[in-house]
Design a protein around this motif. Sequence first.
Motif, PDB file in Angstrom:
ATOM      1  N   CYS A 161       0.835  -1.190   0.000  1.00 41.08           N
ATOM      2  CA  CYS A 161       0.000   0.000   0.000  1.00 41.08           C
ATOM      3  C   CYS A 161       0.870   1.240   0.000  1.00 41.08           C
ATOM      4  O   CYS A 161       1.806   1.356   0.794  1.00 41.08           O
ATOM      5  CB  CYS A 161      -0.936   0.003   1.204  1.00 41.08           C
ATOM      6  N   THR A 162       0.579   2.176  -0.887  1.00 38.59           N
ATOM      7  CA  THR A 162       1.385   3.389  -1.027  1.00 38.59           C
ATOM      8  C   THR A 162       0.600   4.640  -0.644  1.00 38.59           C
ATOM      9  O   THR A 162       0.925   5.740  -1.071  1.00 38.59           O
ATOM     10  CB  THR A 162       1.886   3.518  -2.472  1.00 38.59           C
ATOM     11  N   GLN A 163      -0.445   4.475   0.174  1.00 32.13           N
ATOM     12  CA  GLN A 163      -1.267   5.609   0.580  1.00 32.13           C
ATOM     13  C   GLN A 163      -0.956   6.094   1.991  1.00 32.13           C
ATOM     14  O   GLN A 163      -1.733   6.839   2.592  1.00 32.13           O
ATOM     15  CB  GLN A 163      -2.750   5.241   0.466  1.00 32.13           C
ATOM     16  N   GLY A 164       0.178   5.678   2.531  1.00 32.12           N
ATOM     17  CA  GLY A 164       0.629   6.175   3.817  1.00 32.12           C
ATOM     18  C   GLY A 164      -0.348   5.893   4.938  1.00 32.12           C
ATOM     19  O   GLY A 164      -0.852   4.778   5.090  1.00 32.12           O
ATOM     20  N   VAL A 165      -0.639   6.926   5.740  1.00 28.90           N
ATOM     21  CA  VAL A 165      -1.504   6.751   6.909  1.00 28.90           C
ATOM     22  C   VAL A 165      -2.939   6.419   6.520  1.00 28.90           C
ATOM     23  O   VAL A 165      -3.745   6.031   7.381  1.00 28.90           O
ATOM     24  CB  VAL A 165      -1.478   8.010   7.803  1.00 28.90           C
ATOM     25  N   PHE A 166      -3.293   6.562   5.239  1.00 25.33           N
ATOM     26  CA  PHE A 166      -4.649   6.254   4.812  1.00 25.33           C
ATOM     27  C   PHE A 166      -4.829   4.781   4.455  1.00 25.33           C
ATOM     28  O   PHE A 166      -5.945   4.350   4.164  1.00 25.33           O
ATOM     29  CB  PHE A 166      -5.034   7.131   3.616  1.00 25.33           C
ATOM     30  N   CYS A 167      -3.746   4.015   4.452  1.00 26.73           N
ATOM     31  CA  CYS A 167      -3.854   2.592   4.140  1.00 26.73           C
ATOM     32  C   CYS A 167      -4.771   1.886   5.136  1.00 26.73           C
ATOM     33  O   CYS A 167      -4.608   2.030   6.355  1.00 26.73           O
ATOM     34  CB  CYS A 167      -2.475   1.935   4.163  1.00 26.73           C
ATOM     35  N   GLY A 168      -5.729   1.158   4.601  1.00 28.93           N
ATOM     36  CA  GLY A 168      -6.621   0.377   5.447  1.00 28.93           C
ATOM     37  C   GLY A 168      -7.783   1.145   6.034  1.00 28.93           C
ATOM     38  O   GLY A 168      -8.640   0.557   6.717  1.00 28.93           O
ATOM     39  N   LEU A 169      -7.871   2.445   5.793  1.00 27.53           N
ATOM     40  CA  LEU A 169      -8.963   3.222   6.367  1.00 27.53           C
ATOM     41  C   LEU A 169     -10.262   3.056   5.599  1.00 27.53           C
ATOM     42  O   LEU A 169     -11.336   3.218   6.160  1.00 27.53           O
ATOM     43  CB  LEU A 169      -8.585   4.708   6.417  1.00 27.53           C
ATOM     44  N   VAL A 170     -10.147   2.754   4.307  1.00 28.76           N
ATOM     45  CA  VAL A 170     -11.333   2.583   3.475  1.00 28.76           C
ATOM     46  C   VAL A 170     -11.522   1.101   3.189  1.00 28.76           C
ATOM     47  O   VAL A 170     -10.621   0.453   2.641  1.00 28.76           O
ATOM     48  CB  VAL A 170     -11.201   3.370   2.152  1.00 28.76           C
ATOM     49  N   PRO A 171     -12.651   0.504   3.571  1.00 27.33           N
ATOM     50  CA  PRO A 171     -12.870  -0.934   3.332  1.00 27.33           C
ATOM     51  C   PRO A 171     -12.713  -1.291   1.867  1.00 27.33           C
ATOM     52  O   PRO A 171     -13.196  -0.595   0.977  1.00 27.33           O
ATOM     53  CB  PRO A 171     -14.319  -1.139   3.801  1.00 27.33           C
ATOM     54  N   GLY A 172     -11.994  -2.374   1.628  1.00 29.68           N
ATOM     55  CA  GLY A 172     -11.775  -2.852   0.270  1.00 29.68           C
ATOM     56  C   GLY A 172     -10.633  -2.187  -0.459  1.00 29.68           C
ATOM     57  O   GLY A 172     -10.281  -2.583  -1.570  1.00 29.68           O
ATOM     58  N   GLN A 173     -10.024  -1.171   0.152  1.00 25.33           N
ATOM     59  CA  GLN A 173      -8.901  -0.478  -0.461  1.00 25.33           C
ATOM     60  C   GLN A 173      -7.583  -1.040   0.073  1.00 25.33           C
ATOM     61  O   GLN A 173      -7.568  -1.817   1.022  1.00 25.33           O
ATOM     62  CB  GLN A 173      -9.004   1.029  -0.181  1.00 25.33           C
ATOM     63  N   PRO A 174      -6.455  -0.670  -0.542  1.00 22.45           N
ATOM     64  CA  PRO A 174      -5.161  -1.222  -0.124  1.00 22.45           C
ATOM     65  C   PRO A 174      -4.909  -1.036   1.365  1.00 22.45           C
ATOM     66  O   PRO A 174      -5.304  -0.026   1.958  1.00 22.45           O
ATOM     67  CB  PRO A 174      -4.157  -0.411  -0.952  1.00 22.45           C
ATOM     68  N   SER A 175      -4.246  -2.034   1.974  1.00 23.07           N
ATOM     69  CA  SER A 175      -4.055  -1.966   3.427  1.00 23.07           C
ATOM     70  C   SER A 175      -2.708  -2.471   3.907  1.00 23.07           C
ATOM     71  O   SER A 175      -2.354  -2.246   5.062  1.00 23.07           O
ATOM     72  CB  SER A 175      -5.156  -2.772   4.126  1.00 23.07           C
ATOM     73  N   ASN A 176      -1.933  -3.167   3.068  1.00 20.15           N
ATOM     74  CA  ASN A 176      -0.719  -3.813   3.554  1.00 20.15           C
ATOM     75  C   ASN A 176       0.413  -2.799   3.674  1.00 20.15           C
ATOM     76  O   ASN A 176       0.971  -2.334   2.681  1.00 20.15           O
ATOM     77  CB  ASN A 176      -0.305  -4.943   2.616  1.00 20.15           C
ATOM     78  N   ARG A 177       0.788  -2.471   4.920  1.00 27.30           N
ATOM     79  CA  ARG A 177       1.914  -1.578   5.190  1.00 27.30           C
ATOM     80  C   ARG A 177       3.003  -2.304   5.986  1.00 27.30           C
ATOM     81  O   ARG A 177       3.745  -1.666   6.737  1.00 27.30           O
ATOM     82  CB  ARG A 177       1.453  -0.340   5.959  1.00 27.30           C
ATOM     83  N   ASN A 178       3.090  -3.609   5.835  1.00 28.37           N
ATOM     84  CA  ASN A 178       4.088  -4.366   6.582  1.00 28.37           C
ATOM     85  C   ASN A 178       5.492  -3.808   6.383  1.00 28.37           C
ATOM     86  O   ASN A 178       6.298  -3.786   7.310  1.00 28.37           O
ATOM     87  CB  ASN A 178       4.080  -5.835   6.162  1.00 28.37           C
ATOM     88  N   LEU A 179       5.803  -3.382   5.166  1.00 28.49           N
ATOM     89  CA  LEU A 179       7.150  -2.885   4.851  1.00 28.49           C
ATOM     90  C   LEU A 179       7.300  -1.409   5.184  1.00 28.49           C
ATOM     91  O   LEU A 179       8.422  -0.880   5.071  1.00 28.49           O
ATOM     92  CB  LEU A 179       7.460  -3.110   3.370  1.00 28.49           C
ATOM     93  N   ALA A 180       6.204  -0.763   5.575  1.00 30.75           N
ATOM     94  CA  ALA A 180       6.162   0.690   5.781  1.00 30.75           C
ATOM     95  C   ALA A 180       6.410   1.390   4.442  1.00 30.75           C
ATOM     96  O   ALA A 180       5.891   0.951   3.424  1.00 30.75           O
ATOM     97  CB  ALA A 180       7.105   1.135   6.875  1.00 30.75           C
ATOM     98  N   ASP A 181       7.278   2.422   4.375  1.00 32.52           N
ATOM     99  CA  ASP A 181       7.216   3.321   3.232  1.00 32.52           C
ATOM    100  C   ASP A 181       8.490   3.483   2.416  1.00 32.52           C
ATOM    101  O   ASP A 181       8.478   4.221   1.431  1.00 32.52           O
ATOM    102  CB  ASP A 181       6.779   4.709   3.710  1.00 32.52           C
TER     103      ASP A 181
END
Length: 502
Positions: free
Chosen positions: A415-435
């Motif tokens: 996920c490349t949406q920073g702090v917004f990752c995972g905030l919207v259901p069904g949208q990108p959420s994987n920030r395991n690697l951070a940024d």
Amino acid sequence: MTRRWPLSLLVVVALAGAALAGSALTATALPGRLAFSPPQQLPKWAGGEPSIAFDPNRNGWVYVVAPQSIPAAANGAFGAPAGSNGIGFWRSSTGGKSWNGPFSNANIGATNGGGDSDVEVGADGTVYVADLEAVATDICASKDHGKSFSAGPLLPTPCGPIVTNQQGPETDRQWLSRAKNGDLLLTYHDFAAGFPIILKSTDKAQTFLPCGSILNPAQSAGQNYTPTGGTLVAKPAIGSDGTVYVEVTEPDRVSPPIGATLNHLYIAVSKGGCNGAVFDNHLIFTQPTADLGKIFNALAVDGGDTLYVVAGGKTDGKQADTNIWLFTSTDHGVTWSKQPVRVNSPDLKANVLPAVVGGLGKGQVAIGWFGTTTSGDPNGLKNQWRYYAATSTDSGKTFQQTTVTPGVIHYGDICTQGVFCGLVPGQPSNRNLADFSSIAVDPANGCLVIALPGDPDNRPDLPNGANNFSSSAYVSSQTGGACLAAPAATAAHTGAPAPAAA
């Protein structure tokens, strides 16, 4: 004390120098083509978005830090053990080849920190680390090469679990930089509005004061800035004359608060150092349909003062793939290459989290990134990611590319949406690697060391695959190909001597 050498010895040294002059113009070389050691997982602590820094004077000493999620005391997004302080810290005295010393896996910083981290080494060998609490940045320092840390080298307060040396109120994504005159710079954008800020310390990180305005209200970057869209701010680069360069990425002047497209790249320049003046802002690249924020862009300068900016994304909305793009400037950031260079080979469809470092000589640059052949969309759940590196000795006109991780180092989306990752259901959420990932050049020989995050055991791409949302820091050292050494370096690489442990 000035030492007088015998005349006969001076003659021998002079003759030897003359004999080497004709053969000293080739870079330090390792056998074969560009290659790296199998990535070594650093122990114990979580390792999303690791940062790396070499000691400029102590051959072979290199340091890596990684945030442990915020608050670090909880079992957070990067898999930090419960009760952790904010930063995982590792050190090596062998140029990154081994990390097995008695102080190689410390945990420092604040229990309520761990949001972001960075590491820098002063000219006197002081190791500085920055730990993000969001309300401020904790600054800790070590005078014994990482054996112990305090809240600044002049303060006896331990670096954790509560840190008293807090700088830069309301901070997000902070960077530390060593200025040419020995000052320490703290650069970040404020949490609420994404406004880029730069501070300077002249007393070894005890106090920081503003030293200039990155955005110039009379020039392009300042005029385009809007709190609605915010900014991405890269770690500054410092030129040979002390000039401070800061890359800033912005969306359109009118943009939505969530999902703004980052399509403007700027460089902010303060000649001679961070001296309190308003920075000059110059446009690097813009295109209405571009999307260049996958995620933190990166900036570097080489030994000849050529500037390099790398960005992940698309330079045109019509492009199907997400690539790594290189922009160069040979006039101190005033003008930039008319057309960006695609760094990654065309078989890599999605490419993100770029890192860049300038070599010790002119025209030398190295770039690292995550790439996948699976899909052109970084958010594809079936993606399989490896880490790649490429080097150039002609200012990015041509590259030699290699695969750093033989096996898959990350499965699923990035996920490349920073702090917004995972905030919207069904949208990108994987920030395991951070940024982001990091790459550094050994000042002793020009060889490269890469610090990258990875979580190959997480398999969210499988129907019932597990994902514990953790990652580890990995380090890989250059084992083949020409190192990015200064022209005076010898042609044969013998390895930097490892000093006795402190």
